[in-house]
Design a protein around this motif. Structure first.
Motif, short mmCIF file in Angstrom:
data_model
loop_
_atom_site.label_atom_id
_atom_site.label_comp_id
_atom_site.label_asym_id
_atom_site.label_seq_id
_atom_site.Cartn_x
_atom_site.Cartn_y
_atom_site.Cartn_z
N VAL A 11 -5.65 14.45 28.10
CA VAL A 11 -5.21 14.08 26.75
C VAL A 11 -6.38 14.17 25.77
N VAL A 12 -7.53 13.65 26.17
CA VAL A 12 -8.72 13.73 25.31
C VAL A 12 -9.08 15.18 25.05
N GLU A 13 -9.02 16.00 26.10
CA GLU A 13 -9.31 17.42 25.96
C GLU A 13 -8.39 18.08 24.92
N MET A 14 -7.12 17.73 24.97
CA MET A 14 -6.17 18.27 24.00
C MET A 14 -6.52 17.83 22.58
N LEU A 15 -6.86 16.56 22.42
CA LEU A 15 -7.19 16.05 21.10
C LEU A 15 -8.46 16.69 20.54
N VAL A 16 -9.38 17.03 21.41
CA VAL A 16 -10.63 17.66 20.99
C VAL A 16 -10.42 19.12 20.62
N THR A 17 -9.54 19.81 21.32
CA THR A 17 -9.40 21.25 21.12
C THR A 17 -8.28 21.63 20.16
N ASN A 18 -7.54 20.65 19.64
CA ASN A 18 -6.43 20.95 18.74
C ASN A 18 -6.77 20.45 17.34
N ALA A 19 -7.04 21.37 16.44
CA ALA A 19 -7.47 21.00 15.08
C ALA A 19 -6.33 20.43 14.24
N TYR A 20 -5.09 20.58 14.70
CA TYR A 20 -3.95 20.11 13.92
C TYR A 20 -3.50 18.71 14.35
N MET A 21 -4.13 18.17 15.38
CA MET A 21 -3.82 16.82 15.87
C MET A 21 -4.81 15.84 15.28
N SER A 22 -4.33 14.98 14.40
CA SER A 22 -5.18 13.94 13.85
C SER A 22 -4.32 12.75 13.46
N ASN A 23 -4.95 11.58 13.41
CA ASN A 23 -4.26 10.36 12.99
C ASN A 23 -3.18 9.94 13.99
N THR A 46 -11.32 15.31 12.76
CA THR A 46 -10.10 14.68 13.23
C THR A 46 -10.44 13.39 13.94
N CYS A 47 -9.48 12.46 13.94
CA CYS A 47 -9.69 11.17 14.59
C CYS A 47 -8.39 10.73 15.23
N ASN A 48 -8.44 10.44 16.53
CA ASN A 48 -7.27 10.09 17.31
C ASN A 48 -7.64 9.05 18.37
N ALA A 49 -6.62 8.62 19.10
CA ALA A 49 -6.86 7.71 20.22
C ALA A 49 -5.93 8.05 21.36
N VAL A 50 -6.40 7.78 22.57
CA VAL A 50 -5.55 7.80 23.76
C VAL A 50 -5.40 6.35 24.21
N ALA A 51 -4.17 5.98 24.56
CA ALA A 51 -3.88 4.61 24.98
C ALA A 51 -3.34 4.62 26.40
N PRO A 52 -4.21 4.47 27.39
CA PRO A 52 -3.76 4.52 28.79
C PRO A 52 -3.19 3.18 29.25
N ALA A 53 -2.51 3.24 30.39
CA ALA A 53 -2.04 2.02 31.06
C ALA A 53 -2.24 2.16 32.55
N LEU A 54 -2.85 1.13 33.14
CA LEU A 54 -2.92 1.00 34.61
C LEU A 54 -3.44 2.27 35.28
N CYS A 90 -10.76 5.31 22.96
CA CYS A 90 -9.98 4.93 24.13
C CYS A 90 -9.37 3.56 23.85
N SER A 91 -8.09 3.56 23.53
CA SER A 91 -7.36 2.33 23.28
C SER A 91 -6.74 1.84 24.59
N SER A 92 -5.57 1.28 24.53
CA SER A 92 -4.89 0.76 25.71
C SER A 92 -3.44 0.50 25.36
N ASN A 110 -15.34 5.44 24.57
CA ASN A 110 -14.61 5.12 25.78
C ASN A 110 -15.05 3.81 26.42
N SER A 111 -16.25 3.35 26.10
CA SER A 111 -16.78 2.15 26.73
C SER A 111 -15.98 0.91 26.30
N GLY A 112 -15.78 0.00 27.24
CA GLY A 112 -15.04 -1.22 26.92
C GLY A 112 -15.21 -2.27 28.00
N ALA A 113 -14.77 -3.48 27.68
CA ALA A 113 -14.85 -4.60 28.61
C ALA A 113 -13.60 -5.44 28.52
#
Length: 262
Positions: free
Chosen positions: A236-248, A196-204, A157-159, A102-105
């Motif tokens: 969203v992160v919580e969903m990605l962590v707890t759902n084994a069928y969500m990946s990529n 599993t590996c996913n990303a969340v891309a937030p805005a503003l 954590c994308s964007s 999640n860290s970024g600059a």
């Protein structure tokens, strides 16, 4: 009980698991830490300079039943500090089951109409080192134990900038879009190892250090008419962590700014 039912129950509770969250003292990081900890997950709280916020978060997390929380300081712009953070976490708390990069600059903000000459290649590389390189290295370090256990959850954590160019500049936008190629490769390669590996891309998203003083006209970009909140990204992160069928997957959370994912 079937294997499917057992796995679903295990993931929903997260009891006994450990999540390493970088940038955990910020708005999205702390909201995610609390969301996962309420499911019984222990948290390795990474911070760079906001020690008081990290310590306060550790106190909140530790008050939850069965949750361990420890703060770890590291400047992730230097790769040796990433390695040091990993060593300290495993020595103190064990191998992470969940990694939220999640860290970024942002560094310089030149905006969508800025001049590319205002972002030198040195700053470009510095931005990539924090936003992309450190996430890659920490994932590289955490993955072997996940694969060995046949269980792991990696979230970047994308964007929205990764798909639109965003409002900061080319250095930031490109550092985030690079995470997408990384997650696609990881998700395909380690699926059979239970990772599993996913990303969340937030805005503003307000109430964050990166977006602490928003320009009012930016809200006009958001169809629902307001800025986002950290707990909305945490869910969203919580969903990605707890759902084994969500990946990529890249889940875009931007109030309707973009029509779909990218």
């Amino acid at each position: 009980m079937s294997n499917t039912t057992t796995e679903a129950s295990h993931e929903t509770s997260l009891k006994g698991q450990l999540a390493l969250i970088t940038g955990c003292s910020g708005g999205i990081g702390s909201a995610t830490a609390l969301a996962l900890a309420r499911r019984g997950c222990s948290i390795a709280v990474h911070y760079h300079s906001a020690k008081s916020k990290a310590d306060s978060l550790v106190e909140q997390l530790s008050a939850l039943p069965g949750v361990r929380a420890v703060a770890f300081q590291a400047d992730l712009s230097e790769y040796e500090n990433v390695r040091k953070l990993y060593r300290e976490v495993i020595e103190t708390m064990g191998d992470p089951d969940i990694l939220f990069n999640n860290s970024g600059a942002t560094n310089s903000v030149i905006g969508p109409q800025g001049d590319i000459a205002d972002v030198g290649v040195e700053e470009f590389e510095k931005t990539w080192r924090v936003n992309t390189g450190s996430s890659y290295l920490l994932t590289q370090l955490c993955l072997p134990s996940m694969a060995k256990k046949k269980y792991g959850r990696i979230v970047f954590c994308s964007s929205v900038a990764a798909g639109t160019g965003g409002v900061i500049g080319p250095h930031y936008a490109s550092s985030k879009s690079a995470l997408h190629g990384l997650l696609h490769w990881i998700a395909n390669r380690y699926a059979k190892e239970g990772v599993t590996c996913n990303a969340v891309a937030p805005a503003l998203i307000i109430e964050t250090g990166m977006f602490s003083n928003p320009s009012p006209e930016l809200v006009n970009r958001i169809p629902i008419g307001r800025f986002g909140l950290p707990n909305e990204i945490a869910s969203v992160v919580e969903m990605l962590v707890t759902n084994a069928y969500m990946s990529n997957k890249i889940i875009v959370a931007d109030g309707g700014w973009t029509a779909t994912g990218f």
